[in-house]
Motif scaffolding. Structure first.
Motif, PDB file in Angstrom:
ATOM      1  N   SER A  83       2.634 -22.989 -11.378  1.00  0.00           N
ATOM      2  CA  SER A  83       3.502 -24.289 -11.140  1.00  0.00           C
ATOM      3  C   SER A  83       2.875 -25.635 -11.026  1.00  0.00           C
ATOM      4  CB  SER A  83       4.725 -24.246 -10.113  1.00  0.00           C
ATOM      5  OG  SER A  83       3.821 -24.191  -8.972  1.00  0.00           O
ATOM      6  N   LYS A  84       3.605 -26.809 -11.342  1.00  0.00           N
ATOM      7  CA  LYS A  84       2.843 -27.894 -11.154  1.00  0.00           C
ATOM      8  C   LYS A  84       2.511 -28.226  -9.492  1.00  0.00           C
ATOM      9  CE  LYS A  84       3.851 -33.064 -11.786  1.00  0.00           C
ATOM     10  NZ  LYS A  84       4.956 -33.932 -12.241  1.00  0.00           N
ATOM     11  N   GLY A  85       3.457 -27.910  -8.742  1.00  0.00           N
ATOM     12  CA  GLY A  85       3.382 -27.913  -7.190  1.00  0.00           C
ATOM     13  C   GLY A  85       2.228 -27.194  -6.927  1.00  0.00           C
ATOM     14  N   PHE A  86       1.750 -26.162  -7.452  1.00  0.00           N
ATOM     15  CA  PHE A  86       0.755 -25.553  -6.888  1.00  0.00           C
ATOM     16  C   PHE A  86      -0.714 -25.899  -7.444  1.00  0.00           C
ATOM     17  CE2 PHE A  86      -1.663 -21.142  -7.085  1.00  0.00           C
ATOM     18  CZ  PHE A  86      -2.088 -21.218  -5.909  1.00  0.00           C
ATOM     19  N   ILE A  87      -0.559 -26.664  -8.502  1.00  0.00           N
ATOM     20  CA  ILE A  87      -1.832 -27.138  -9.123  1.00  0.00           C
ATOM     21  C   ILE A  87      -2.379 -28.625  -8.216  1.00  0.00           C
ATOM     22  CG2 ILE A  87      -2.774 -28.669 -10.922  1.00  0.00           C
ATOM     23  CD1 ILE A  87      -2.982 -25.929 -11.572  1.00  0.00           C
ATOM     24  N   SER A  88      -1.029 -29.257  -8.007  1.00  0.00           N
ATOM     25  CA  SER A  88      -1.155 -30.391  -6.857  1.00  0.00           C
ATOM     26  C   SER A  88      -1.695 -29.819  -5.542  1.00  0.00           C
ATOM     27  CB  SER A  88       0.354 -30.685  -6.780  1.00  0.00           C
ATOM     28  OG  SER A  88       0.226 -32.078  -5.555  1.00  0.00           O
ATOM     29  N   GLN A  89      -1.355 -28.754  -4.988  1.00  0.00           N
ATOM     30  CA  GLN A  89      -1.841 -28.300  -3.707  1.00  0.00           C
ATOM     31  C   GLN A  89      -3.280 -27.880  -3.906  1.00  0.00           C
ATOM     32  OE1 GLN A  89       0.751 -25.075  -2.953  1.00  0.00           O
ATOM     33  NE2 GLN A  89       2.678 -26.129  -1.852  1.00  0.00           N
ATOM     34  N   ARG A 265       6.645 -19.287   2.638  1.00  0.00           N
ATOM     35  CA  ARG A 265       7.007 -19.001   1.154  1.00  0.00           C
ATOM     36  C   ARG A 265       7.539 -20.042   0.393  1.00  0.00           C
ATOM     37  NH1 ARG A 265       8.278 -14.486   4.171  1.00  0.00           N
ATOM     38  NH2 ARG A 265       7.455 -12.477   3.582  1.00  0.00           N
ATOM     39  N   PHE A 266       7.318 -20.163  -0.655  1.00  0.00           N
ATOM     40  CA  PHE A 266       7.534 -21.383  -1.602  1.00  0.00           C
ATOM     41  C   PHE A 266       8.411 -21.096  -2.840  1.00  0.00           C
ATOM     42  CE2 PHE A 266       3.571 -21.802   0.776  1.00  0.00           C
ATOM     43  CZ  PHE A 266       3.575 -22.856   1.453  1.00  0.00           C
ATOM     44  N   ALA A 267       9.075 -21.889  -3.277  1.00  0.00           N
ATOM     45  CA  ALA A 267       9.735 -21.964  -4.440  1.00  0.00           C
ATOM     46  C   ALA A 267       9.088 -21.592  -5.720  1.00  0.00           C
ATOM     47  CB  ALA A 267      10.992 -22.937  -4.722  1.00  0.00           C
ATOM     48  N   ASP A 268       7.922 -22.539  -5.643  1.00  0.00           N
ATOM     49  CA  ASP A 268       7.005 -22.508  -7.039  1.00  0.00           C
ATOM     50  C   ASP A 268       5.762 -22.169  -6.872  1.00  0.00           C
ATOM     51  OD1 ASP A 268       6.415 -24.712  -5.648  1.00  0.00           O
ATOM     52  OD2 ASP A 268       6.749 -26.040  -7.131  1.00  0.00           O
ATOM     53  N   ALA A 269       5.302 -21.333  -5.751  1.00  0.00           N
ATOM     54  CA  ALA A 269       3.748 -21.373  -5.370  1.00  0.00           C
ATOM     55  C   ALA A 269       3.664 -19.878  -4.655  1.00  0.00           C
ATOM     56  CB  ALA A 269       3.270 -22.184  -4.881  1.00  0.00           C
ATOM     57  N   PRO A 270       2.547 -19.360  -4.748  1.00  0.00           N
ATOM     58  CA  PRO A 270       2.417 -17.952  -3.840  1.00  0.00           C
ATOM     59  C   PRO A 270       2.428 -18.268  -2.431  1.00  0.00           C
ATOM     60  CG  PRO A 270       0.796 -18.265  -5.674  1.00  0.00           C
ATOM     61  CD  PRO A 270       1.589 -19.586  -5.576  1.00  0.00           C
TER      62      PRO A 270
END
Length: 323
Positions: A83-89, A265-270
């Motif tokens: 996800s985009k959110g995971f890349i941002s993290q 836990r996240f909606a769009d990341a592990p």
């Protein structure tokens, strides 16, 4: 095992001194002894000192590689199947990626192995710090970044009420210690109260807490402070904002005796876990260790009282402190 000590001179230059060390890979807690529809929050671009640690340096190299190829964060996320959110993290060093993901990003961005090298250096630097028993002073910072994005938080608080549930009076008492000024204590309490605001409204995470009975019985700050803390927790439960299960003394030994455990836990990341002992904390992202953490949490929850019985015990303890 090779470990390393890194000194960052500037974002595009690294000086490395290699040493030989060892790292014992430990299971959950040993280093320290559903899905719902939501809008993904991407970390806002802020001034990040890429020289401050190698994971930030890796993030800066990913951003630079994306910029060089005029590739958006979303395009990179799609190309490597996250996800985009995971890349941002990852770019903001809130999460540490697995090696295979870094290799995929290096290939997609045609970085000629630069990202792979930065990743290996970051891993070695982390191994060196862990093997030497050193932890960052801001070891909890990553949790503060991540908990606002979590859709669910499973929290075992040990002998204290979790920070998200603490009243200002309770937080003040546990923050006081010799050699800490009044202003430092107040700053810590203010930060904790600001964190707790994520439970306000309906957009925050679902918070499920296992509360050791010791937290109910330890008279932090005296009867008045404890009664206030217990009644505050009971109110949050009755408003349906949290779920709390008390782990009674008569449950005996349980898998989480070693310390605090948080699973986010996240909606769009592990998912990610966090374990803590005095003056040290560690984020866990390895899947097998995460599985160990989840199993330990589930076993402790199985030994706890039901939510209804737990609320009754909390309110009963509050009455005892009030009399």
């Amino acid at each position: 095992m090779v470990s390393s000590l890194l000194r960052f001179v500037r974002p595009d230059e690294i000086q490395i001194a290699l040493t030989v060390g060892s790292l014992e890979v430990a299971a959950c807690l040993q280093p320290l002894v559903n899905t719902r529809l939501v809008t993904s929050r991407v970390f806002q671009p802020t001034e990040i000192d890429a020289s401050s640690d190698p994971w930030r340096y890796l993030g800066s190299r990913i951003r630079a590689a994306r910029s060089a190829r005029d590739m958006s964060m979303q395009a990179l996320a799609t190309a490597v199947h996250v996800s985009k959110g995971f890349i941002s993290q990852i770019e903001h060093a809130a999460r540490h990626p697995e090696e295979q993901l870094v290799k995929a990003m290096d290939s997609v961005l045609k970085a000629d192995g630069e990202l792979n090298t930065a990743y290996r250096l970051a891993v070695r630097w982390t191994e060196d710090n862990e093997a030497g028993g050193n932890k960052y002073a801001d070891y909890f910072d990553a949790v503060l970044e991540l908990e606002v994005d979590a859709v669910r938080i499973d929290w075992f608080g040990g002998g204290l009420f979790p920070g998200l549930l603490q009243t200002p009076e309770y937080a003040t008492e546990i923050s006081r210690r010799p050699f800490r000024s009044t202003s430092e204590v107040q700053s810590l309490v203010d930060g904790r109260m600001e964190r707790a605001s994520i439970l306000d409204g309906g957009a925050g995470p679902k918070l499920l807490v296992i509360l050791d009975e010791a937290a109910l019985r330890r008279p932090v700050g005296g009867p008045e402070v404890m009664a206030g803390q217990l009644l505050h927790t009971a109110r949050l439960i009755r408003e349906g904002r949290i779920v709390v299960q008390v782990l009674p003394f008569d449950a005996g030994a349980h898998p989480l005796l070693a310390g605090q455990l948080i699973i986010m836990r996240f909606a769009d990341a592990p998912p990610v876990a966090y374990v803590e002992a005095p003056h040290a904390g560690q984020l866990i992202q390895d899947q097998s260790t995460l599985d160990d953490c989840a199993l330990s949490y589930d076993l402790a929850r199985a030994a706890a009282l039901s939510p209804e019985a737990s609320l009754e015990r909390i309110e009963s303890a509050a009455k005892e402190y009030s009399t």
